[in-house]
Design a protein around this motif. Sequence first.
Motif, PDB file in Angstrom:
ATOM      1  N   SER A  81       0.831  -1.206   0.000  1.00  8.73           N
ATOM      2  CA  SER A  81       0.000   0.000   0.000  1.00  8.73           C
ATOM      3  C   SER A  81       0.862   1.252   0.000  1.00  8.73           C
ATOM      4  O   SER A  81       0.558   2.238  -0.688  1.00  8.73           O
ATOM      5  CB  SER A  81      -0.929  -0.008   1.215  1.00  8.73           C
ATOM      6  OG  SER A  81      -1.820  -1.102   1.162  1.00  8.73           O
ATOM      7  N   SER A 116      -1.649  -7.457  -3.024  1.00 11.44           N
ATOM      8  CA  SER A 116      -1.983  -6.867  -4.308  1.00 11.44           C
ATOM      9  C   SER A 116      -3.348  -6.190  -4.259  1.00 11.44           C
ATOM     10  O   SER A 116      -3.523  -5.061  -4.728  1.00 11.44           O
ATOM     11  CB  SER A 116      -1.963  -7.941  -5.394  1.00 11.44           C
ATOM     12  OG  SER A 116      -2.406  -7.417  -6.622  1.00 11.44           O
ATOM     13  N   ALA A 117      -4.325  -6.873  -3.671  1.00 10.42           N
ATOM     14  CA  ALA A 117      -5.680  -6.321  -3.607  1.00 10.42           C
ATOM     15  C   ALA A 117      -5.704  -5.037  -2.791  1.00 10.42           C
ATOM     16  O   ALA A 117      -6.341  -4.045  -3.171  1.00 10.42           O
ATOM     17  CB  ALA A 117      -6.633  -7.351  -3.002  1.00 10.42           C
ATOM     18  N   ALA A 118      -4.990  -5.024  -1.656  1.00 13.99           N
ATOM     19  CA  ALA A 118      -4.960  -3.828  -0.803  1.00 13.99           C
ATOM     20  C   ALA A 118      -4.313  -2.660  -1.525  1.00 13.99           C
ATOM     21  O   ALA A 118      -4.794  -1.519  -1.462  1.00 13.99           O
ATOM     22  CB  ALA A 118      -4.211  -4.136   0.495  1.00 13.99           C
ATOM     23  N   GLN A 120      -4.044  -2.156  -4.807  1.00  9.08           N
ATOM     24  CA  GLN A 120      -4.864  -1.683  -5.919  1.00  9.08           C
ATOM     25  C   GLN A 120      -6.067  -0.880  -5.433  1.00  9.08           C
ATOM     26  O   GLN A 120      -6.453   0.117  -6.045  1.00  9.08           O
ATOM     27  CB  GLN A 120      -5.302  -2.874  -6.765  1.00  9.08           C
ATOM     28  CG  GLN A 120      -4.159  -3.533  -7.511  1.00  9.08           C
ATOM     29  CD  GLN A 120      -4.613  -4.687  -8.375  1.00  9.08           C
ATOM     30  OE1 GLN A 120      -5.767  -4.765  -8.766  1.00  9.08           O
ATOM     31  NE2 GLN A 120      -3.702  -5.593  -8.677  1.00  9.08           N
ATOM     32  N   ARG A 121      -6.661  -1.303  -4.312  1.00  8.89           N
ATOM     33  CA  ARG A 121      -7.802  -0.534  -3.773  1.00  8.89           C
ATOM     34  C   ARG A 121      -7.359   0.852  -3.344  1.00  8.89           C
ATOM     35  O   ARG A 121      -8.046   1.848  -3.600  1.00  8.89           O
ATOM     36  CB  ARG A 121      -8.415  -1.289  -2.582  1.00  8.89           C
ATOM     37  CG  ARG A 121      -9.270  -2.480  -2.956  1.00  8.89           C
ATOM     38  CD  ARG A 121     -10.143  -2.915  -1.794  1.00  8.89           C
ATOM     39  NE  ARG A 121      -9.350  -3.236  -0.604  1.00  8.89           N
ATOM     40  CZ  ARG A 121      -8.871  -4.452  -0.339  1.00  8.89           C
ATOM     41  NH1 ARG A 121      -9.082  -5.452  -1.180  1.00  8.89           N
ATOM     42  NH2 ARG A 121      -8.183  -4.668   0.765  1.00  8.89           N
ATOM     43  N   LEU A 122      -6.206   0.924  -2.696  1.00  9.97           N
ATOM     44  CA  LEU A 122      -5.732   2.218  -2.216  1.00  9.97           C
ATOM     45  C   LEU A 122      -5.315   3.117  -3.375  1.00  9.97           C
ATOM     46  O   LEU A 122      -5.625   4.316  -3.383  1.00  9.97           O
ATOM     47  CB  LEU A 122      -4.558   2.017  -1.253  1.00  9.97           C
ATOM     48  CG  LEU A 122      -4.044   3.274  -0.548  1.00  9.97           C
ATOM     49  CD1 LEU A 122      -5.181   3.982   0.202  1.00  9.97           C
ATOM     50  CD2 LEU A 122      -2.922   2.933   0.407  1.00  9.97           C
ATOM     51  N   ALA A 124      -6.489   3.220  -6.278  1.00  8.27           N
ATOM     52  CA  ALA A 124      -7.683   3.709  -6.973  1.00  8.27           C
ATOM     53  C   ALA A 124      -8.323   4.894  -6.257  1.00  8.27           C
ATOM     54  O   ALA A 124      -9.144   5.604  -6.838  1.00  8.27           O
ATOM     55  CB  ALA A 124      -8.704   2.574  -7.106  1.00  8.27           C
ATOM     56  N   ARG A 125      -7.934   5.133  -4.993  1.00  5.22           N
ATOM     57  CA  ARG A 125      -8.521   6.226  -4.217  1.00  5.22           C
ATOM     58  C   ARG A 125      -7.609   7.442  -4.154  1.00  5.22           C
ATOM     59  O   ARG A 125      -7.868   8.377  -3.402  1.00  5.22           O
ATOM     60  CB  ARG A 125      -8.817   5.732  -2.795  1.00  5.22           C
ATOM     61  CG  ARG A 125      -9.819   4.579  -2.764  1.00  5.22           C
ATOM     62  CD  ARG A 125      -9.957   3.994  -1.378  1.00  5.22           C
ATOM     63  NE  ARG A 125     -10.523   4.954  -0.445  1.00  5.22           N
ATOM     64  CZ  ARG A 125     -10.700   4.701   0.857  1.00  5.22           C
ATOM     65  NH1 ARG A 125     -10.346   3.523   1.343  1.00  5.22           N
ATOM     66  NH2 ARG A 125     -11.224   5.611   1.650  1.00  5.22           N
TER      67      ARG A 125
END
Length: 247
Positions: A81, A116-118, A120-122, A124-125
Amino acid sequence: MNRTVRLYALVEELRAVAPRPLTVAALAARFEVSTRTVQRDLQALMETGVPVRTTTGRGGGWSIDREMTLPPIHFTADEASALAVALAAADAGAPYAGAARTAAQKIAASMTGPASAAAQRLAARIVAQPAPADSTVRAAVERALTTDTVLRLSYTDAAGRGSERTVEPAGLLTAEGRWYLIAWCRTRRAGRGFRLDRITAAAATTEPAQPHDLTELLRGSAASDAERPTALAPLAPRPGQPRPSPR
């Protein structure tokens, strides 16, 4: 296996046997895909800057330069992140911004699972408003710093006066959201700081620049208390953990 994971696995497969090449047929059999799919994947790796290359003839195939690649790196969700934040927020006008974007893509392609998921979510914000930048000037400055060569530039100072300079780059300074090239100015025969957004033209040369100590050039200036980043310092071993032996 999705394509992102396969691209990462292709790099590691080539690293494992480097410098020996592997044929497309062998890679296709290894990943249970068609040779056409492997060819497309290898071409995509080349286009993103991964140092894969092909040789023809008997004994030929695809190989990778181990010295230009990294072994697998496993990030925690927090580390992934943090990288996503730093790279997503990078100013498009900052030096090496293009390299930062491709690095972000490679990091994203190499990560799987919760990290990876964490990340990519961050990412995107986060939004960033790009500052106006002359990509030609930035590229010339980057080249001169990377190759330790003399740089010729046209510069406009705070009073609006223009001048032509020949400089020997020593490093970069970031302060209050702005970037400065710190260099030995042959015209003024002294260390000078040049704000990147005031450089109206720049041309890298092939002439080697003399080495200059960045701290010495900053001494006595408003940036004399500038600190070097510690992010690239070697990680200290935990108590009881042996230090890595030199290779």
